[in-house]
Motif scaffolding. Structure first.
Motif, PDB file in Angstrom:
ATOM      1  N   UNK A 102       0.827  -1.211   0.000  1.00 15.11           N
ATOM      2  CA  UNK A 102       0.000   0.000   0.000  1.00 15.11           C
ATOM      3  C   UNK A 102       0.859   1.258   0.000  1.00 15.11           C
ATOM      4  N   UNK A 103       2.046   1.186   0.627  1.00 15.63           N
ATOM      5  CA  UNK A 103       2.955   2.335   0.593  1.00 15.63           C
ATOM      6  C   UNK A 103       3.474   2.562  -0.813  1.00 15.63           C
ATOM      7  N   UNK A 104       3.805   1.474  -1.485  1.00 15.86           N
ATOM      8  CA  UNK A 104       4.298   1.572  -2.860  1.00 15.86           C
ATOM      9  C   UNK A 104       3.227   2.118  -3.800  1.00 15.86           C
ATOM     10  N   UNK A 105       1.974   1.760  -3.544  1.00 10.69           N
ATOM     11  CA  UNK A 105       0.874   2.189  -4.412  1.00 10.69           C
ATOM     12  C   UNK A 105       0.408   3.616  -4.129  1.00 10.69           C
ATOM     13  N   UNK A 106       0.865   4.186  -3.022  1.00 12.84           N
ATOM     14  CA  UNK A 106       0.415   5.522  -2.640  1.00 12.84           C
ATOM     15  C   UNK A 106       0.950   6.577  -3.593  1.00 12.84           C
ATOM     16  N   UNK A 133       6.339   8.043   1.493  1.00 12.84           N
ATOM     17  CA  UNK A 133       6.385   7.855   2.939  1.00 12.84           C
ATOM     18  C   UNK A 133       7.319   8.909   3.538  1.00 12.84           C
ATOM     19  N   UNK A 134       6.962   9.510   4.683  1.00 13.18           N
ATOM     20  CA  UNK A 134       7.830  10.549   5.270  1.00 13.18           C
ATOM     21  C   UNK A 134       9.270  10.099   5.492  1.00 13.18           C
ATOM     22  N   UNK A 177      -3.884   9.566   5.121  1.00 15.47           N
ATOM     23  CA  UNK A 177      -4.061   9.717   3.670  1.00 15.47           C
ATOM     24  C   UNK A 177      -5.400   9.160   3.198  1.00 15.47           C
ATOM     25  N   UNK A 178      -6.130   8.519   4.111  1.00 14.25           N
ATOM     26  CA  UNK A 178      -7.439   7.999   3.752  1.00 14.25           C
ATOM     27  C   UNK A 178      -7.466   6.546   3.359  1.00 14.25           C
TER      28      UNK A 178
END
Length: 231
Positions: free
Chosen positions: A142-146, A150-151, A229-230
């Motif tokens: 999910x981080x990759x797809x955002x 990422x901070x 981020x929802x």
């Protein structure tokens, strides 16, 4: 133990089969410890009727000296309080509406299962150890797809650039790499612990718990960021 030796399914299966009952219990406990912070640091659904102090009590009693009658009774009482909440008694099954809730439900389900596994089998230990692997994979995906970085993405990239196993072409994300590193370190510690000694009974056992707590806190940071981020 090489960090990525257990990426292979058969390797983890063989490791769990070779462990003693106490070693399996310790390894499974540490795997659950890596999912602990999302239950204690993030909001639990009010409808569950489950307060974080109850969850904390269950975790704390899991690492009491094994085999002692008083420790077992304390643990049993803590779990009974947990499973007496509406989450277990009244909650209807429904679609999980966020990744935070999904991670929390998975962790709570394993806590409940752990209670019934007085003689932890190799298969049960393996299933529990795989749970933080799965959660780490979800977060990496999910981080990759955002659409947003990422901070800590630069720090994550630096870690992955030098993480053991990357030279083998292993294509995994930051959280998965960190989980495998902590998992391998914990297994080394568990295999070296004296028989019938709890995790709190040695400096090495306490170190393993601290490693898992540090990783678990990273999961919380990413989960909170994704929630904002929802996701």
């Amino acid at each position: 133990m090489d960090v990525f030796d257990e990426l292979d399914d058969a390797a983890l299966t063989d490791l769990c089969a070779a462990m003693t009952t106490d070693q399996r219990r310790h390894a499974a406990t540490l795997a659950l410890w890596r999912l602990r912070a999302p239950l204690l640091m993030l909001r639990l659904e009010p409808a569950w009727g489950l307060h974080r102090t109850v969850v904390e009590r269950v975790f704390r009693t899991m690492i009491l000296t094994p085999g002692e009658e008083e420790s077992h009774r304390t643990y049993t009482d803590a779990v009974a309080e947990m499973v007496g909440t509406p989450l277990f008694t009244d909650q209807e099954e429904g679609e999980l509406d966020s990744i935070i809730v999904e991670v929390q439900v998975e962790a709570i389900a394993e806590l409940d299962m752990w209670n019934w596994l007085d003689e932890l089998s190799a298969e049960d230990a393996e299933r529990i150890i795989r749970r933080p692997r799965e959660v780490s994979g979800w977060l990496d995906s999910s981080t990759q797809d955002s659409l947003w970085d990422h901070p800590a993405h630069r720090a994550h990239e630096r870690y992955l650039a030098t993480a053991p196993g990357q030279s083998r072409g292993t294509d995994i994300g930051y959280h998965s790499a960190r989980n495998f590193a902590v998992e391998a370190a914990c297994h080394d510690i568990v295999l070296a612990l004296p028989p019938a000694v709890g995790l709190l009974g040695t400096a090495a056992g306490r170190e393993a718990l601290a490693l898992c707590e540090s990783f678990s806190a990273e999961l919380v940071s990413t989960l909170a960021w994704q929630h904002n981020l929802g996701h």
